[in-house]
Design an enzyme around this catalytic site. Structure first.
Site, PDB file in Angstrom:
ATOM      1  N   HIS A 542       0.835  -1.320  -0.020  1.00 31.79           N
ATOM      2  CA  HIS A 542       0.129   0.053   0.199  1.00 31.79           C
ATOM      3  C   HIS A 542       0.828   1.086  -0.133  1.00 31.79           C
ATOM      4  O   HIS A 542       0.455   2.144   0.873  1.00 31.79           O
ATOM      5  CB  HIS A 542      -0.882   0.096   1.179  1.00 31.79           C
ATOM      6  CG  HIS A 542      -1.919  -0.972   1.205  1.00 31.79           C
ATOM      7  ND1 HIS A 542      -2.780  -1.388   2.388  1.00 31.79           N
ATOM      8  CD2 HIS A 542      -2.429  -1.803   0.436  1.00 31.79           C
ATOM      9  CE1 HIS A 542      -3.638  -2.250   2.032  1.00 31.79           C
ATOM     10  NE2 HIS A 542      -3.435  -2.730   0.984  1.00 31.79           N
TER      11      HIS A 542
HETATM   12  C1  LIG Z   1      -0.095  -7.470  -4.151  1.00 33.57           C
HETATM   13  C2  LIG Z   1      -0.944  -6.312  -3.767  1.00 33.57           C
HETATM   14  C3  LIG Z   1      -1.983  -6.662  -2.967  1.00 33.57           C
HETATM   15  C4  LIG Z   1      -2.913  -5.267  -2.783  1.00 33.57           C
HETATM   16  N1  LIG Z   1      -3.982  -5.748  -2.041  1.00 33.57           N
HETATM   17  C5  LIG Z   1      -4.847  -4.656  -1.974  1.00 33.57           C
HETATM   18  C6  LIG Z   1      -6.204  -5.044  -1.450  1.00 33.57           C
HETATM   19  O1  LIG Z   1      -6.505  -6.149  -1.131  1.00 33.57           O
HETATM   20  N2  LIG Z   1      -7.139  -3.860  -1.286  1.00 33.57           N
HETATM   21  C7  LIG Z   1      -6.671  -2.634  -1.586  1.00 33.57           C
HETATM   22  O2  LIG Z   1      -7.505  -2.006  -1.370  1.00 33.57           O
HETATM   23  N3  LIG Z   1      -5.604  -2.376  -2.019  1.00 33.57           N
HETATM   24  C8  LIG Z   1      -4.631  -3.516  -2.288  1.00 33.57           C
HETATM   25  N4  LIG Z   1      -3.269  -2.947  -2.835  1.00 33.57           N
HETATM   26  C9  LIG Z   1      -3.180  -1.747  -3.458  1.00 33.57           C
HETATM   27  C10 LIG Z   1      -3.751  -1.179  -4.484  1.00 33.57           C
HETATM   28  O3  LIG Z   1      -3.971  -2.148  -5.589  1.00 33.57           O
HETATM   29  C11 LIG Z   1      -3.195  -0.041  -5.000  1.00 33.57           C
HETATM   30  O4  LIG Z   1      -3.099   0.952  -3.914  1.00 33.57           O
HETATM   31  C12 LIG Z   1      -3.835   0.859  -6.081  1.00 33.57           C
HETATM   32  O5  LIG Z   1      -3.901  -0.253  -7.157  1.00 33.57           O
HETATM   33  C13 LIG Z   1      -2.953   1.993  -6.392  1.00 33.57           C
HETATM   34  O6  LIG Z   1      -3.636   2.653  -7.716  1.00 33.57           O
HETATM   35  P1  LIG Z   1      -2.739   3.658  -8.560  1.00 33.57           P
HETATM   36  O7  LIG Z   1      -3.516   4.158  -9.444  1.00 33.57           O
HETATM   37  O8  LIG Z   1      -1.946   4.406  -7.684  1.00 33.57           O
HETATM   38  O9  LIG Z   1      -1.549   2.525  -9.088  1.00 33.57           O
HETATM   39  P2  LIG Z   1      -1.484   1.404  -9.860  1.00 33.57           P
HETATM   40  O10 LIG Z   1      -3.033   0.826  -9.862  1.00 33.57           O
HETATM   41  O11 LIG Z   1      -0.385   0.452  -9.508  1.00 33.57           O
HETATM   42  O12 LIG Z   1      -1.392   1.687 -11.600  1.00 33.57           O
HETATM   43  C14 LIG Z   1      -0.371   2.304 -11.853  1.00 33.57           C
HETATM   44  C15 LIG Z   1      -0.198   1.984 -13.467  1.00 33.57           C
HETATM   45  O13 LIG Z   1       0.845   2.885 -14.091  1.00 33.57           O
HETATM   46  C16 LIG Z   1       1.501   1.948 -15.098  1.00 33.57           C
HETATM   47  N5  LIG Z   1       2.774   2.764 -15.041  1.00 33.57           N
HETATM   48  C17 LIG Z   1       3.695   2.844 -14.271  1.00 33.57           C
HETATM   49  N6  LIG Z   1       4.802   3.756 -14.744  1.00 33.57           N
HETATM   50  C18 LIG Z   1       4.638   3.888 -15.971  1.00 33.57           C
HETATM   51  C19 LIG Z   1       5.075   4.684 -17.213  1.00 33.57           C
HETATM   52  N7  LIG Z   1       6.225   5.137 -16.700  1.00 33.57           N
HETATM   53  N8  LIG Z   1       4.500   4.465 -18.525  1.00 33.57           N
HETATM   54  C20 LIG Z   1       3.369   4.152 -18.552  1.00 33.57           C
HETATM   55  N9  LIG Z   1       2.638   3.560 -17.468  1.00 33.57           N
HETATM   56  C21 LIG Z   1       3.028   3.383 -16.261  1.00 33.57           C
HETATM   57  C22 LIG Z   1       1.538   0.814 -14.140  1.00 33.57           C
HETATM   58  O14 LIG Z   1       1.937  -0.213 -15.265  1.00 33.57           O
HETATM   59  C23 LIG Z   1       0.134   0.603 -13.615  1.00 33.57           C
HETATM   60  O15 LIG Z   1      -0.711  -0.072 -14.749  1.00 33.57           O
HETATM   61  C24 LIG Z   1      -2.486  -4.146  -3.134  1.00 33.57           C
HETATM   62  C25 LIG Z   1      -1.522  -4.164  -3.975  1.00 33.57           C
HETATM   63  C26 LIG Z   1      -0.764  -4.879  -4.453  1.00 33.57           C
HETATM   64  C27 LIG Z   1       0.371  -4.813  -5.219  1.00 33.57           C
END
Ligand SMILES: Cc1cc2nc3c(=O)[nH]c(=O)nc-3n(C[C@H](O)[C@H](O)[C@H](O)COP(=O)(O)OP(=O)(O)OC[C@H]3O[C@@H](n4cnc5c(N)ncnc54)[C@H](O)[C@@H]3O)c2cc1C
Ligand SMILES: *[C@@H]1O[C@H](CO)[C@@H](O)[C@H](O)[C@H]1NC(C)=O
Ligand SMILES: *[C@@H]1O[C@H](CO)[C@@H](O)[C@H](O)[C@H]1NC(C)=O
Ligand SMILES: *[C@@H]1O[C@H](CO)[C@@H](O)[C@H](O)[C@H]1NC(C)=O
Ligand SMILES: *[C@@H]1O[C@H](CO)[C@@H](O)[C@H](O)[C@H]1NC(C)=O
Ligand SMILES: CC(=O)N[C@H]1CO[C@H](CO)[C@@H](O)[C@@H]1O
Length: 619
Positions: A542
């Site tokens: 997280h």
């Molecule tokens: C193993 C695991 C278990 C988890 N379990 C839970 C849970 O049970 N419940 C919960 O609420 N949360 C959980 N989380 C956390 C939750 O999934 C994240 O907090 C949430 O997805 C964050 O969203 P985000 O948009 O910040 O990033 P992300 O969802 O990670 O999205 C970022 C995206 O940007 C893309 N990206 C990155 N850099 C680049 C670049 N330079 N160029 C193009 N694309 C790029 C990535 O490929 C990705 O698709 C978990 C996370 C993990 C890894």
């Protein structure tokens, strides 16, 4: 065409042999993925994009009103909401590819995590934590596909405590108090549970349901809670301090990632273009305003230009990396990396996590019956059974209230929680851990995971170099502060009390405490638990805080509208803006943030004065 005919032929053959091609399809899929993931080696860098990095020609990819970097939780929501304005054109750049039928099976997430869908990050060696891991490096799993981390996460839908958000607002972020954000949680939700009515949405894009069926021993856990007078309630509702059956983002037993729930809903629109396998390597900034994005795809380099804004939603590790590569970050560090400084901001500085202690595993005299893979798949196809439950977590509770918010979350995980064969997903040292895991019979143990909700320690993200081929340096700095240890120990003592209730004595619950380390310390003393915590703990994945929201540019990277301080036409919208940890999980929070900012953006550009001066000038 030939492929299709061949496919039908195979399906026909399977039908003749077995009678149910769908079951065989899944059986094959599961076998193939399990096998490949068991020998999968994590990536160490972004070399798959290497040819593109060194390409001397930059091709013009055209102009868009908004460029969104990352199709994860936040990016998927933004693309959908912004493209509701049909005059706006939206480009979404995503480094990974599409989700698969396999990644949609919630219970097999460990195998998905050991595949290319995971970026492959490890933390830097930790000084005071991750001692049972190879090289003292903890995993730092991140999703790399449509849906981002929601394509491989635990799917738990836990919003946190009202006071968490009130604290954000008190830090000088107007618009983020609980009353302000609650409507945005409700907006995206399609709740199928019997929660507190005025707190849940029905008819939103993102499904929330319970996983069925529950373990036969879940009632014993609830009985134990009752003995300790812990209320059974909806922790996403009126009150949080109690226990609930796990609420998850499944749709009929399948993973309902943000990619499926939000992006798939809108990506057919003519004003949305999604480009997969495209790695953004630089935000082009001219005269302190973002002009566009450079990205690599198929061994080529492209530039796309943004009429209105670049929105970075690459997640709490990759967003700081991209900002720093583009000249936005701490000036000393950028200078050290040989990067021209455009804006001196504390990018990457306030890394927050939810450390998790997995060491409370109890032997019981209950034994779970067998279920064949065929039967499991049959049930899965009906939206039921063990394959639908991501971490086998049946219930979640909160404890150790301080100043009106819980400091510890506990997950109740009934038998079949544990498989010893995927130690690599935690980077555990096999030699060290084997003797511990060998004592564990998955069919008769139950366990509690303890999550520290509000750590005092702070980590940071840095660059390894000025080359986008390198992964970022991730330093969780876990358990730097002793208070963090104390809070987890309070949680451990709570679980020890809970498992000594009449209810759990019916199962003859006994802690499996032959740990392969800390053996010279007095059993159950403070030092003993501290030692175990420093050895075994991981994180909940997280990460947040690395592009913190706040009014003061000395301590914050974005303002309360998530605009980067000092740079025009540039926003960060992802988990990195979360300024203080929440008493929950981060996916729901991130979706809420993106919902809210979509409205902020729409309101801003449809203001009449703005419309006249800019928006319509190029239409
Ligand atoms: C193993 C695991 C278990 C988890 N379990 C839970 C849970 O049970 N419940 C919960 O609420 N949360 C959980 N989380 C956390 C939750 O999934 C994240 O907090 C949430 O997805 C964050 O969203 P985000 O948009 O910040 O990033 P992300 O969802 O990670 O999205 C970022 C995206 O940007 C893309 N990206 C990155 N850099 C680049 C670049 N330079 N160029 C193009 N694309 C790029 C990535 O490929 C990705 O698709 C978990 C996370 C993990 C890894
Ligand atoms: C990138 O990682 C691969 C292994 O995944 C390794 O063989 C290669 O040397 C690395 N390249 C660079 C430039 O670090
Ligand atoms: C555990 O139970 C003991 C005895 O009832 C009590 O004193 C203690 O406060 C409890 N600890 C926790 C953390 O609940
Ligand atoms: C489990 O142990 C408890 C306590 O010792 C005992 O009362 C119960 O009968 C046992 N149950 C089984 C199925 O062995
Ligand atoms: C209870 O569990 C302990 C430890 O596993 C075992 O030694 C004991 O025999 C069990 N008692 C009963 C009644 O099952
Ligand atoms: C209900 C359930 O999940 N059963 C599984 C428990 O674990 C064994 C061994 O890994 C599996 O064979 C069962 O299907």
């Amino acid at each position: 065409m030939v492929k299709t005919i061949f496919g039908f032929f195979i399906l026909f053959l399977l039908k003749v042999v077995n009678g149910d091609p769908k079951i065989d399809y899944y059986k094959n899929l599961i076998n193939i993925y399990k096998e490949t993931s068991e020998s999968y080696k994590l990536r160490q860098n972004n070399s798959e994009f290497k040819q593109g990095f060194y390409s001397s020609e930059i091709k013009d990819f055209g102009n868009f009103d908004f460029i969104i970097v990352g199709a994860g939780a936040a990016g998927s929501v933004l693309a959908t909401r912004l493209s509701e304005i049909s005059e706006w054109s939206i480009l979404v750049l995503e480094a990974g590819g599409e989700e698969t039928d396999f990644s949609k099976i919630p219970n097999l997430l460990k195998y998905v995590q050991m595949s290319e869908v995971n970026w492959g990050y490890l933390s830097v060696p930790q000084r005071n934590a991750c001692l049972a891991m190879v090289n003292q490096q903890c995993m730092a799993i991140r999703g790399k596909s449509i849906g981002g981390s929601t394509a491989l996460n635990g799917l738990m839908y836990v919003r946190g405590n009202p006071e968490d958000y009130n604290k954000w607002a008190q830090l000088g972020n107007p618009g983020w108090s609980y009353n302000d954000v609650l409507p945005y949680f409700i907006k995206s939700e399609n709740s199928q549970i019997d929660g507190d009515p005025s707190f849940h949405g029905k008819g939103g894009l993102w499904n929330v349901e319970y996983a069925y069926p529950h373990s036969e021993i879940l009632p014993i856990f609830f009985e134990a809670c009752e003995e300790l007078q812990i209320p059974l309630l909806d922790f996403n509702g009126y009150k949080q301090m109690g226990v609930t059956k796990t609420q998850i983002n499944n749709l009929n037993g399948r993973r309902h990632s943000c990619g499926e729930a939000f992006l798939d809903y809108s990506r057919h629109r003519t004003n949305v273009q999604v480009v997969t396998n495209a790695l953004a390597t630089q935000i082009i900034i001219d005269k302190k305003a973002a002009q566009g994005v450079i990205f690599v795809k198929d061994d080529q380099k492209f530039q796309a230009n943004a009429n209105l804004e670049v929105i970075v939603s690459a997640g709490a590790f990759n967003t700081p990396q991209l900002l720093m590569l583009s000249g936005i970050g701490p000036k000393d560090h950028l200078r050290e990396m040989g990067i021209e400084i455009i804006e001196d901001l504390p990018v990457g500085q306030n890394l927050l996590e939810h450390p998790m202690f997995p060491g409370m595993i109890y032997q019981s005299n209950y034994t779970l019956g067998d279920m064949s893979m065929d039967e499991q798949i049959k049930q899965y196809l009906k939206g039921l059974g063990p394959l639908t439950n991501p971490g086998n977590v049946d219930a979640i509770g909160f404890t150790n209230e301080q100043d009106g918010i819980p400091t510890v979350e506990y997950m109740f995980i009934p038998p079949n929680s544990t498989s010893n064969n995927m130690m690599q997903i935690l980077n555990y040292d096999h030699q060290l851990m084997t003797s511990y895991f060998d004592q564990i019979d998955p069919k008769s143990v139950f366990r509690f995971h303890l999550i520290l909700l509000h750590e005092k320690s702070r980590g940071q993200i840095k660059l390894k170099s000025n080359n986008p081929i390198d992964f970022p340096d991730i330093d969780y700095n876990l358990f730097d502060e002793d208070k963090d240890i104390d809070n987890i120990i309070d949680g451990i003592n709570f679980i020890r009390n809970l498992t000594q209730t009449k209810a759990f004595r019916k199962l003859n619950a006994t802690l499996i405490d032959k740990y392969p380390f800390c053996t010279d310390l007095d059993k159950y003393s403070r030092q003993y638990w501290e030692c175990l915590i420093r050895y075994m703990s991981q994180t909940m994945y997280h990460p947040c805080g690395t592009t913190t929201m706040g009014p003061d540019r000395k301590t914050a990277v974005v303002d309360s509208q998530l605009k980067v301080h000092g740079v025009e036409k540039l926003r960060v919208v992802d988990a990195g803006v979360i300024p203080l940890t929440v008493s929950g999980h981060t996916a729901a929070v991130t979706v809420m943030i993106a919902e809210k900012i979509s409205d902020v953006i729409k309101a801003f550009y449809t203001q009449s004065s703005y419309k006249k001066s800019l928006f319509y000038s190029y239409l």
